[in-house]
Structures are given as structure tokens and as C-alpha cells.
Design an enzyme around this catalytic site. Sequence first.
Site, PDB file in Angstrom:
ATOM      1  N   MET A  30      -4.324  19.423   5.199  1.00 18.99           N
ATOM      2  CA  MET A  30      -4.601  20.655   5.943  1.00 18.99           C
ATOM      3  C   MET A  30      -3.384  21.580   5.857  1.00 18.99           C
ATOM      4  SD  MET A  30      -7.107  19.698   9.056  1.00 18.99           S
ATOM      5  CE  MET A  30      -5.926  19.083  10.236  1.00 18.99           C
ATOM      6  N   GLY A  31      -2.553  21.355   4.843  1.00 20.71           N
ATOM      7  CA  GLY A  31      -1.380  22.203   4.665  1.00 20.71           C
ATOM      8  C   GLY A  31      -0.262  21.845   5.625  1.00 20.71           C
ATOM      9  N   LEU A  33       2.715  21.243   4.693  1.00 21.65           N
ATOM     10  CA  LEU A  33       3.108  20.027   3.978  1.00 21.65           C
ATOM     11  C   LEU A  33       4.506  19.559   4.376  1.00 21.65           C
ATOM     12  CD1 LEU A  33       1.775  20.884   0.389  1.00 21.65           C
ATOM     13  CD2 LEU A  33       0.582  19.751   2.282  1.00 21.65           C
ATOM     14  N   HIS A  34       4.645  18.239   4.481  1.00 24.24           N
ATOM     15  CA  HIS A  34       5.954  17.632   4.776  1.00 24.24           C
ATOM     16  C   HIS A  34       6.146  16.468   3.801  1.00 24.24           C
ATOM     17  CE1 HIS A  34       3.497  14.623   6.728  1.00 24.24           C
ATOM     18  NE2 HIS A  34       3.021  15.519   7.584  1.00 24.24           N
ATOM     19  N   HIS A  37       3.259  14.139   2.964  1.00 21.29           N
ATOM     20  CA  HIS A  37       2.337  14.643   1.932  1.00 21.29           C
ATOM     21  C   HIS A  37       2.967  14.501   0.538  1.00 21.29           C
ATOM     22  CE1 HIS A  37       1.011  17.217   5.485  1.00 21.29           C
ATOM     23  NE2 HIS A  37      -0.084  16.574   5.161  1.00 21.29           N
ATOM     24  N   LYS A 149      -0.590   6.707   8.582  1.00 23.45           N
ATOM     25  CA  LYS A 149      -0.367   7.150   9.966  1.00 23.45           C
ATOM     26  C   LYS A 149      -1.724   7.376  10.641  1.00 23.45           C
ATOM     27  CE  LYS A 149       1.031  11.289  11.323  1.00 23.45           C
ATOM     28  NZ  LYS A 149       0.080  11.690  12.378  1.00 23.45           N
ATOM     29  N   GLN A 153      -8.601   7.088  10.479  1.00 24.82           N
ATOM     30  CA  GLN A 153      -9.173   7.988   9.463  1.00 24.82           C
ATOM     31  C   GLN A 153      -9.311   7.255   8.122  1.00 24.82           C
ATOM     32  OE1 GLN A 153      -8.148  12.294   8.816  1.00 24.82           O
ATOM     33  NE2 GLN A 153      -6.811  11.474   7.237  1.00 24.82           N
ATOM     34  N   VAL A 176       5.460   7.775   6.396  1.00 22.23           N
ATOM     35  CA  VAL A 176       6.826   8.246   6.125  1.00 22.23           C
ATOM     36  C   VAL A 176       7.416   8.687   7.467  1.00 22.23           C
ATOM     37  CG1 VAL A 176       8.243   9.924   4.876  1.00 22.23           C
ATOM     38  CG2 VAL A 176       6.209   8.965   3.789  1.00 22.23           C
TER      39      VAL A 176
HETATM   40  O1  PAF Z   1      -5.506  14.033   7.421  1.00 22.53           O
HETATM   41  C1  PAF Z   1      -5.777  15.240   7.273  1.00 22.53           C
HETATM   42  O2  PAF Z   1      -4.908  16.073   7.036  1.00 22.53           O
HETATM   43  C2  PAF Z   1      -7.227  15.696   7.396  1.00 22.53           C
HETATM   44  O3  PAF Z   1      -7.905  14.983   8.378  1.00 22.53           O
HETATM   45  C3  PAF Z   1      -8.002  15.665   6.071  1.00 22.53           C
HETATM   46  C4  PAF Z   1      -8.130  14.240   5.531  1.00 22.53           C
HETATM   47  C5  PAF Z   1      -7.294  16.534   5.041  1.00 22.53           C
HETATM   48  C6  PAF Z   1      -9.416  16.213   6.271  1.00 22.53           C
HETATM   49  O4  PAF Z   1      -9.412  17.525   6.736  1.00 22.53           O
END
Ligand code: PAF
Length: 279
Positions: A30-31, A33-34, A37, A149, A153, A176
Site C-alpha cells: 500500500m506504499g 515503503l520501508h 518492503h 508481521k 493476512q 524486519v
Molecule cells: O499488507 C498490505 O500492505 C496490504 O494488506 C496488501 C497485502 C497490499 C493488500 O492491500
Amino acid sequence: MKAIKDTLQMQKIAFKHLKDGDKIGLVPTMGALHNGHVSLIEKSIKNDDITIVSIFVNPIQFGSDEDYLKYPRHLKKDLEICKKNHVDYVFMPSVNNMFSQAYKTFVEVEVLQSMMCGAFRPVYFRGVATVVLKLFNISCADRAYFGMKDFQQLKIIEKMTKDLNFRTKIVPCPIVREKSGLALSSRNSYLSDEEKLLSLNISKILKEAAKEFKNKTLNVVEKKAVNKLKKIPNSRIDYAEIVSVKDLSPADKNTKKAVFAVAVWIGKTRLIDNTKMTK
Ligand code: PAF
């Protein structure tokens, strides 16, 4: 690196790579970024011929009282990070491009979606599963990378992938952490300096619990950790549960591989973290 905004265009490009025999890696984000990611991107760059990073703040995984509007958005910086890390495509659709006005289809992963985070965020996992399924179809991904983390999910996406016969292989990646122990999260940017200090207690408490799990009973370990979490000033626990790694069912004395998963509010910021526990 190419930035693609249109779902059909992204899918066409991905199909072409698939036809050419390229292995495609997807890093869904979802952007904001760190380095968490970045660790996923690095894995994909190493394993796959083509790496696609999706950046999409997915509205359908936020409840109406949640932080969709204020979720951090740093597109320029995100693109720089992707470029620096040799990403091939950044897929960054608009909300309308992903979910038209007429959109009506949702994916539900029963049982797993209702426990832990799902008990507090009722639409969350339905929104995650739906968008991830769309991203798999759009990207034609051979492999998709998810951080541990968000352990629940990860389990939900693994289950969806298996139940719906997806060809995409799910690659779980380690959490991380900052040197301080704090698990990296885009939402850490909400924390004031004082709240950040308080939040360090969470990983510390989990670490101590994982150590104790080896020779103390599960109930004792869980109770002790919950008491310590409760004592963090300005905090509120959503849940703190030791569950089986396999299916997130409550761990019992026979559970050899468990995860201690917590969601704790520090002020107005909800943080999740977990640690694996083995006997
Ligand atoms: O973990 C996330 O950043 C979000 O839940 C994902 C997997 C990109 C779905 O929107």
C-alpha cells in the site's frame, strides 16, 4: 522501470512476460515503503525474472472509522525506492481503475477472517483477499511476497490461494525490525517520539514470552505477557493470543509450533506484532 496505472495494460504486459517464459514476482504493497518492503523486493529480484511492485491503498480493506484517508502516501519516494532496487514495473492504479462503480465481487476466507484482527476489523480481510486475488490475476504472478508481521493476512492468503487453485506461490518473508526491536510498519510514522518509546515494549515482551515458552506452561506465559502489555502507559490491547502456526486455532499444551500474535494500541495508533514460539 515502468510505472503502469491501468489494470488492462498491466495485465497485457504480464501476459506477454508469461508467454515469453519469464517468472514473475509480485510484491503487493500500500506504499509508504520501508525496509520491510525492500526485503520483499530484494527476494523477488533474486528469485524472479520480472518484479512487479503494486502500490495501492485499498479502500475496501478499511472500515469507515479507520485511517484510509490519513494512511501515509509518499508516491515520489516510493518510486525512487523501487527504481533503486531494480523493480521492473510499479503498478499504481487509481481506485476507480481497480473498483469501478459497478464493482460487486468479494472473496471471503471463512473462519480465519473472523478471528484476531478480523474480530476488531470486520471488513479488513475480505478487502485484503479480494484485492490480492485481483492483483494475482492482473500480474500473472508466479510468486508473491508477504511479510510475516501480518501473520494472519499471510495465512488467509495462503488458504485462499490453495482453496481457489491459484498457481501463484506465496513466499513468506521474515519480519524486519529496527535495532530497537520495533517491527517496521508504515503506520509507525503516526507515533510521536514518546509513543515510539512506549511501543518498544511490545517486541520486548514478545521476545521474553518466546523464551519462556520453552519451559513454562502456555497459560502462564500468555498471562504474564498480557499483564506486562497492560502496564504499558497509554496502551490498549485488542488481542494477545498464542495460536497454532498451522491454522491460528488457540494453542494448547500439545502445540509445538505456535505464534504469539498481538494487536496493541499506543495512543491512537494500532500496532500489530508477533513472534514464533517453539518448544
Ligand atoms: O499488507 C498490505 O500492505 C496490504 O494488506 C496488501 C497485502 C497490499 C493488500 O492491500
